[in-house]
Write a protein that holds these residues in place. Structure first.
Motif: not given
Length: 305
Positions: A22-31
């Motif tokens: 989920l942490s990786a998903g947030m970084a990618l989602g924000r991009s």
């Protein structure tokens, strides 16, 4: 986790939707990267009632932390979820294909393995019922809650000595149970003796407990002794064989080998969290997931910009 999948092609598929995924998903989602998080809802720390040593979330229930994360991620329109088990994955010309247990096939340019590990419990009656509660693996995650308690470490050799050196600062009632003939060196035994740490060469047959709270150990020779907390180093295996099938190199300890940017030895495949780090904690999982997300976005950018 909500299953709201609307497409089959993604920039990144994340297998594993716990803290690191989920942490990786947030970084990618924000991009604004198109990502899919596949998860079956069984995080590694589901046995423990409280999570500790994670700034702003100390003492919170693990499920509550996960729910907060999911609630925040659904606000990013490029993030999708699939509540299933990833059965297999393979490299294809355009990237990767992942197939779930229900036969759903999805595709991505990059693949992130946030799959965690599976602990292998010893054949000790009552062990699983206490795991994550009063039978614990990490003094940083749980040690403070058992400060001053009568404590045993079920381990042998260097691992036992290392744990004892850390736990000794938390309690002066400490014993090591080697579960076999001790493999501790004379130098180690001397240091343990100087710190008043007993070494018990005996096998534990049963943990007497009350809803996960340890009361007493029963040894195979019939003797018993009361304890209030137990540390143990138990073996583990990867949660899935997908990393091996894809050809990812493993470390001698059975973890997925990654570089400092969470890249595995296979191009296009990344890994984060417990499956690739000996530091098993929510804080570390979130940190490695954040790094993986940033590096994935960087690598995708380099390929297209």
């Amino acid at each position: 986790m909500k299953s709201i999948i609307t497409k089959k092609q993604f920039d990144v598929i994340i297998i594993g939707g716990s803290y690191s995924g989920l942490s990786a998903g947030m970084a990618l989602g924000r991009s604004l990267r198109r990502i899919l998080i596949i998860d079956s809802g069984k995080p590694c720390n589901r046995y423990t009632p409280r999570s500790h040593n994670f700034l702003t979330q100390d003492g919170e229930e693990p499920a509550v932390i996960l729910q907060k994360a999911e609630d925040q991620l659904v606000n990013y329109e490029s993030v999708e979820f699939l509540n299933e088990v990833a059965l297999s994955a393979k490299a294809i010309t355009e990237g990767f294909q992942v197939t779930t247990t229900t036969g759903v096939k999805v595709y991505s340019k990059k693949l992130l393995l946030a799959t965690g590990i599976k602990d292998i419990f010893p054949k000790i009656i009552g062990f699983e019922g206490c795991w994550g509660k009063t039978v614990i693996h990490c003094p940083y995650c749980h040690g403070y809650e058992f400060k001053g308690k009568k404590t045993a470490i079920i381990a042998n050799g260097d691992r036992a000595f290392h744990l004892a050196s850390l736990v000794n600062n938390l309690t002066d009632q400490l014993s090591i149970i080697t579960s076999d003939r001790s493999t501790l060196t004379q130098v180690q035994l001397s240091k343990l003796y100087n710190h008043h740490i007993r070494v018990i060469e005996n096998d534990v047959a049963e943990i007497i407990h009350n809803k996960g709270v340890v009361n007493r150990l029963v040894f195979k020779n019939g003797s018993t002794e009361d304890f209030e907390a137990l540390y143990t180093a138990i073996p583990f295996e990867q949660q899935t064989d997908i990393p091996l099938i894809l050809g990812c190199e493993m470390t001698e300890n059975g973890l997925i080998k990654v570089d400092m940017f969470q890249r595995t030895t296979i191009s296009g495949i990344y890994s984060c969290g417990d499956n690739s780090s000996p530091m098993r904690s929510v804080a570390n999982a979130v940190a490695t997931g954040n790094i993986a997300g940033a590096i994935l976005n960087h690598d995708l950018t380099v390929e297209t910009f």
